[in-house]
Enzyme design. Structure first.
Site, mmCIF file in Angstrom:
data_model
loop_
_atom_site.group_PDB
_atom_site.id
_atom_site.type_symbol
_atom_site.label_atom_id
_atom_site.label_comp_id
_atom_site.label_asym_id
_atom_site.label_seq_id
_atom_site.Cartn_x
_atom_site.Cartn_y
_atom_site.Cartn_z
ATOM 1 N N CYS A 42 -10.714 3.487 11.481
ATOM 2 C CA CYS A 42 -10.691 2.043 10.949
ATOM 3 C C CYS A 42 -12.254 1.755 10.269
ATOM 4 C CB CYS A 42 -10.423 1.021 12.103
ATOM 5 S SG CYS A 42 -10.857 -0.527 11.649
ATOM 6 N N CYS A 47 -9.432 0.697 7.623
ATOM 7 C CA CYS A 47 -9.357 -0.842 7.355
ATOM 8 C C CYS A 47 -10.827 -1.429 6.707
ATOM 9 C CB CYS A 47 -9.251 -1.541 8.922
ATOM 10 S SG CYS A 47 -8.167 -0.477 9.987
ATOM 11 N N LYS A 50 -11.601 -0.256 3.188
ATOM 12 C CA LYS A 50 -10.281 -0.576 2.500
ATOM 13 C C LYS A 50 -10.280 -2.097 2.086
ATOM 14 C CE LYS A 50 -7.137 -2.519 4.299
ATOM 15 N NZ LYS A 50 -6.120 -1.699 5.032
ATOM 16 N N TYR A 176 2.108 1.442 3.859
ATOM 17 C CA TYR A 176 0.946 0.697 4.026
ATOM 18 C C TYR A 176 -0.200 0.969 2.902
ATOM 19 C CZ TYR A 176 1.734 -1.837 8.593
ATOM 20 O OH TYR A 176 2.160 -2.363 9.728
ATOM 21 N N GLU A 180 -1.349 -0.720 -0.506
ATOM 22 C CA GLU A 180 -2.999 -0.934 -0.550
ATOM 23 C C GLU A 180 -3.594 -0.460 -1.799
ATOM 24 O OE1 GLU A 180 -3.212 -2.498 3.964
ATOM 25 O OE2 GLU A 180 -4.253 -0.716 3.463
ATOM 26 N N GLY A 264 1.686 9.202 4.637
ATOM 27 C CA GLY A 264 1.755 9.490 6.264
ATOM 28 C C GLY A 264 0.571 9.858 6.792
ATOM 29 N N HIS A 438 -1.920 -30.516 4.807
ATOM 30 C CA HIS A 438 -1.679 -30.656 3.168
ATOM 31 C C HIS A 438 -2.910 -30.777 2.594
ATOM 32 C CE1 HIS A 438 0.985 -31.588 0.011
ATOM 33 N NE2 HIS A 438 0.352 -32.740 -0.372
ATOM 34 N N GLU A 443 1.604 -24.947 5.111
ATOM 35 C CA GLU A 443 2.496 -25.814 5.608
ATOM 36 C C GLU A 443 4.055 -25.664 5.631
ATOM 37 O OE1 GLU A 443 2.066 -29.924 3.465
ATOM 38 O OE2 GLU A 443 1.330 -28.542 1.883
HETATM 39 P P1 NDP Z 1 3.290 5.200 6.228
HETATM 40 O O1 NDP Z 1 4.022 5.760 7.528
HETATM 41 O O2 NDP Z 1 3.067 3.809 6.307
HETATM 42 O O3 NDP Z 1 3.872 5.401 4.835
HETATM 43 C C1 NDP Z 1 3.912 6.800 4.399
HETATM 44 C C2 NDP Z 1 4.620 7.043 3.156
HETATM 45 O O4 NDP Z 1 5.012 8.167 2.679
HETATM 46 C C3 NDP Z 1 6.138 6.313 3.426
HETATM 47 O O5 NDP Z 1 6.361 5.689 2.272
HETATM 48 C C4 NDP Z 1 6.942 7.535 3.311
HETATM 49 O O6 NDP Z 1 8.310 7.546 2.753
HETATM 50 C C5 NDP Z 1 6.043 8.625 2.445
HETATM 51 N N1 NDP Z 1 6.251 9.894 2.620
HETATM 52 C C6 NDP Z 1 6.078 10.580 3.775
HETATM 53 N N2 NDP Z 1 6.295 12.087 3.245
HETATM 54 C C7 NDP Z 1 6.449 12.153 2.250
HETATM 55 C C8 NDP Z 1 6.663 13.191 1.329
HETATM 56 N N3 NDP Z 1 6.739 14.395 1.848
HETATM 57 N N4 NDP Z 1 6.701 13.065 0.083
HETATM 58 C C9 NDP Z 1 6.664 11.856 -0.521
HETATM 59 N N5 NDP Z 1 6.517 10.558 0.197
HETATM 60 C C10 NDP Z 1 6.300 10.601 1.434
HETATM 61 O O7 NDP Z 1 1.838 5.857 6.421
HETATM 62 P P2 NDP Z 1 0.586 5.408 5.691
HETATM 63 O O8 NDP Z 1 -0.158 6.620 5.492
HETATM 64 O O9 NDP Z 1 0.715 4.408 4.654
HETATM 65 O O10 NDP Z 1 -0.095 4.585 6.836
HETATM 66 C C11 NDP Z 1 -0.174 5.227 8.197
HETATM 67 C C12 NDP Z 1 -0.428 4.315 9.277
HETATM 68 O O11 NDP Z 1 -1.820 3.588 9.314
HETATM 69 C C13 NDP Z 1 0.631 2.862 8.972
HETATM 70 O O12 NDP Z 1 2.032 3.312 9.637
HETATM 71 C C14 NDP Z 1 -0.012 1.956 9.892
HETATM 72 O O13 NDP Z 1 0.384 2.068 10.803
HETATM 73 C C15 NDP Z 1 -1.541 2.177 9.578
HETATM 74 N N6 NDP Z 1 -2.296 1.520 8.493
HETATM 75 C C16 NDP Z 1 -2.184 0.275 8.663
HETATM 76 C C17 NDP Z 1 -2.865 -0.620 7.929
HETATM 77 C C18 NDP Z 1 -3.032 -2.116 8.131
HETATM 78 O O14 NDP Z 1 -2.795 -2.597 8.972
HETATM 79 N N7 NDP Z 1 -2.997 -3.049 7.098
HETATM 80 C C19 NDP Z 1 -3.471 -0.116 6.698
HETATM 81 C C20 NDP Z 1 -3.283 1.467 6.510
HETATM 82 C C21 NDP Z 1 -2.569 2.169 7.596
HETATM 83 P P3 NDP Z 1 9.577 7.170 3.883
HETATM 84 O O15 NDP Z 1 9.399 5.516 3.845
HETATM 85 O O16 NDP Z 1 10.571 7.545 2.848
HETATM 86 O O17 NDP Z 1 9.357 7.730 5.067
#
Ligand code: NDP
Length: 462
Positions: A42, A47, A50, A176, A180, A264, A438, A443
């Site tokens: 983080c 976080c 970012k 996410y 972002e 992911g 307001h 609101e």
């Molecule tokens: P996410 O799980 O949110 O998203 C992963 C994305 O990658 C999904 O769209 C997934 O597709 C795609 N994906 C997975 N495998 C493949 C692949 N082999 N080829 C192509 N696309 C693929 O993970 P993030 O890495 O974005 O973030 C991890 C976690 O960190 C989040 O879930 C969240 O909990 C946390 N986070 C929170 C933030 C916040 O609070 N603002 C900011 C950043 C991270 P599909 O949907 O089809 O599975």
């Protein structure tokens, strides 16, 4: 048997630092090991940096909006090196604060990778120590897809340290981090293509939120291609212009200056000696825990992204704090993972708490939907055609508000308060009885009176 420590924590991220400090405050003799920098994902490469990048990138729009309010500016220019240097200074400061907090609480720090030698013995480099209890808090790490040329791609870790910004960036993923960073690169002046393998970004979010955000980011110039994935990455020689050639599932090829995978994250459970001790893992490699964060070994617990719960900093803090209070403070309590609010710092941002419409319909049955799409007041004078979405999901039998979703500026700031309302089981009648502020966008959340009804063609299809 006398141990060196009452508690040994592996990993000084949000969950580990919180648990060590609180346990020490309760009188425990605590040590913590960290192999990289104090603060974890983080603070160091998640976080915090970012959000600083999001602020930086949003200035591009702010300058355009300012002109409509009478300000004239020479053509603004952006310096990436300045941003990186200032961001690094702030991360150094926070790393120092974490160290001070631990030292101030009397927590002994070990800089290095810790591994379990047996159920009570931990090795950190040449140091070998024993502890009555162990807390695993090693977090997660980015997952790359397996495809030819993947070594040419970066992930969010590297995005915080790029030497320069390329003209064109390709972001792979629809979660996410992908949305972002697509927004960040776009705001900082790169051309951005975002590739997502599914039919709509932000799988698991409310359908209206997903569709609305996709429309808004496309309006801002991000080339969002759904149902599209990368199958290979090839480096283009400098003589031929440099960069990378991507082959896509659509059969097309595309040239780009940078490929960032946001596909992911997975738990950091390898090379910790967990198998030696018999700590059980899930299929995805997460440490299995019960409602008290206890692993399959009773004196070993785990918190944060290493476990298969909700991968968010405030959740890791809650888990670490509850663990320390329970085990060392004689204040037993379980972390509560219900109605956790969260935000996506896309542009515009998303804030949400509670159920999506889809979840509510399947879990509750009859629900009332209130939604509103409008132009935020600020943009009545600007050339921006950004629209805000607000949506409330109400249990039709009890009148309880079970889901709140906002896509628009400051969504996170609004939804934090709504999180309290949902925790208190607020009803729609109580939302309606609340006086609005307001003029504000928020609101709208207390003035939506008309139930949304599906258009006739959707009703006919049901
Ligand atoms: P996410 O799980 O949110 O998203 C992963 C994305 O990658 C999904 O769209 C997934 O597709 C795609 N994906 C997975 N495998 C493949 C692949 N082999 N080829 C192509 N696309 C693929 O993970 P993030 O890495 O974005 O973030 C991890 C976690 O960190 C989040 O879930 C969240 O909990 C946390 N986070 C929170 C933030 C916040 O609070 N603002 C900011 C950043 C991270 P599909 O949907 O089809 O599975």
């Amino acid at each position: 048997m006398a141990y060196d420590f009452d508690l040994f924590v592996i990993g000084a991220g949000s969950g580990g630092v919180r648990a060590s400090r609180i346990a020490a405050t309760h009188g425990a003799k605590v040590a913590i090991a960290e192999e990289y920098r104090y603060g974890g994902t983080c603070v160091i490469r998640g976080c915090v940096p970012k959000k600083l990048f999001v602020y930086a990138s949003h200035f591009a729009e702010d300058f355009e909006d300012a002109a409509a309010y009478g300000w004239s500016l020479d053509k603004p220019s952006f310096n990436w090196t300045t941003l990186i240097a200032n961001k690094d200074r702030e991360i150094d400061r926070l790393n120092g604060i974490y160290i001070k907090l631990l030292d101030g609480a009397g927590v002994r720090r070990y800089d290095g990778r810790a591994r379990l030698r047996d159920a009570h013995t931990i090795q950190i480099g040449d140091d070998v120590v024993t502890a009555e209890r162990i807390l695993l808090a090693t977090g997660g790490t980015p997952t790359y897809p397996e495809l030819p040329g993947i070594e040419h791609a970066i992930c969010s870790n590297e995005a915080f340290h790029l030497d320069a910004l390329p003209r064109h960036v390709t972001v792979v993923g629809g979660g996410y981090i992908a949305v972002e960073f697509a927004g960040i690169f776009n705001g900082l002046g790169c051309e951005v293509t975002q590739l997502y393998r599914g039919e709509q970004i932000l799988r698991g979010f409310d359908r209206d939120v997903r569709d609305h955000l996709a429309g808004e980011i496309a309006k801002k110039g991000i080339d969002l291609r759904t149902d599209t994935n990368v199958t290979g990455i090839e480096k283009i020689s400098q003589d031929s212009g440099g960069g990378y050639r991507l082959t896509l599932t659509t059969g097309e090829t595309m040239d780009t200056g940078l490929v960032m995978c946001a596909t992911g994250r997975h738990p950091n459970s390898g090379d910790l000696g967990l198998e030696t001790v018999g700590v059980e893992l899930t299929k995805s490699g997460a440490v299995k825990v019960d409602d008290w964060s206890q692993t399959s070994i009773p004196h070993i617990h785990a918190v944060g992204d290493l476990t298969d719960r909700i991968a968010l900093t405030p959740v890791a803090l809650m888990e670490g704090h509850a663990y320390a209070d329970t085990v060392f403070g004689n204040m037993p309590r379980q972390p509560n993972h219900a109605d956790v609010p969260s935000a996506v710092f896309s542009q515009p941002s998303v804030g949400h708490v509670g159920l999506t419409e889809e979840q509510a319909r399947s879990q509750i049955g009859e629900v009332d939907i209130y939604k509103s799409i409008f132009t935020p007041m600020k943009h009545t004078l600007t050339p921006s055609d950004e629209k805000t979405l607000m949506k409330l999901i109400v249990d039709a039998r009890t009148d309880r508000v079970v889901g709140c979703h906002v896509v628009g500026p400051d969504a996170a700031e609004m939804v934090q308060g709504l999180g309290i309302a949902l925790r208190c089981n607020a009803t729609k009648a109580q939302f309606d009885a609340t006086v609005g502020i307001h003029p504000s966008s928020a609101e709208e959340l207390v003035t939506m009176r008309t139930k949304w009804t599906p258009p006739p063609e959707a009703q006919a299809a049901e």
